[in-house]
Design an enzyme around this catalytic site. Structure first.
Site, short mmCIF file in Angstrom:
data_model
loop_
_atom_site.label_atom_id
_atom_site.label_comp_id
_atom_site.label_asym_id
_atom_site.label_seq_id
_atom_site.Cartn_x
_atom_site.Cartn_y
_atom_site.Cartn_z
N HIS A 46 0.85 -1.19 0.00
CA HIS A 46 0.00 0.00 0.00
C HIS A 46 0.88 1.24 0.00
O HIS A 46 2.06 1.19 0.40
CB HIS A 46 -0.89 0.01 1.24
CG HIS A 46 -1.99 -1.00 1.18
ND1 HIS A 46 -3.12 -0.89 1.95
CD2 HIS A 46 -2.14 -2.14 0.46
CE1 HIS A 46 -3.92 -1.91 1.72
NE2 HIS A 46 -3.35 -2.69 0.81
N GLU A 48 1.01 3.95 1.87
CA GLU A 48 1.57 4.36 3.16
C GLU A 48 2.70 3.43 3.60
O GLU A 48 3.74 3.89 4.08
CB GLU A 48 0.48 4.39 4.24
CG GLU A 48 -0.65 5.35 3.97
CD GLU A 48 -1.82 4.75 3.21
OE1 GLU A 48 -2.93 5.27 3.36
OE2 GLU A 48 -1.63 3.77 2.47
N CYS A 76 -6.03 2.18 5.49
CA CYS A 76 -6.63 0.90 5.85
C CYS A 76 -6.13 0.49 7.24
O CYS A 76 -5.15 1.06 7.74
CB CYS A 76 -6.29 -0.17 4.81
SG CYS A 76 -4.62 -0.82 4.96
#
Length: 145
Positions: A46, A48, A76
């Site tokens: 992801h 991040e 998330c």
């Protein structure tokens, strides 16, 4: 935040998901990331997490407590937990969970909802299997060191 959105737009234009993230320290961008989950076939890839990985590799540290995360979408649960682990205390995001759900990206909202349930009521079955017998316990070994 503008850079995180630029990264997300570039990723969409390359066939990726609409997520970009920027990790900032003292008003300087230290690391960036985009969502590469489907390109790399890595569920943890992801935006991040990729920004966190890049910063940790560059700085050789697990302490990012003085850093600020800018993300194009609400993080998330996996990304949020990772930010807790590295000590990030400020997170700014653009798209809300509701906005993500409206375009079909509803899994994060579903996971957050499931995590509010008692562990015995969650969608995933979890059962403890304690270490028994003469197997050395890694937690006890670690605690000794």
């Amino acid at each position: 935040m503008k850079r995180a959105v630029q990264l997300a737009l570039q990723n969409v234009n390359k066939g990726g998901q609409p997520f970009g993230a920027v990790l900032v320290h003292q008003d300087t961008i230290i690391a960036e990331g985009i969502n590469e989950m489907h390109q790399k076939h890595d569920v943890s890839s992801h935006a991040e997490l990729n920004a966190i990985r890049a910063a940790q590799a560059q700085l050789q540290t697990s302490d990012l407590s003085d850093f600020v995360m800018y993300a194009s979408g609400y993080p998330c649960p996996m990304c949020l937990a990772s930010m807790y682990f590295v000590g990030i205390k400020k997170i700014y995001y653009c798209a809300s969970l509701e906005e993500l759900k409206q375009i079909g990206l509803k899994l994060s909202a579903e996971i957050y909802k499931d995590l509010t349930k008692n562990s015995t009521e969650r969608d995933i079955v979890m059962k403890q299997l304690p270490i028994t017998g003469d197997t050395e316990n890694p937690l006890k070994l670690w605690a000794k060191k």
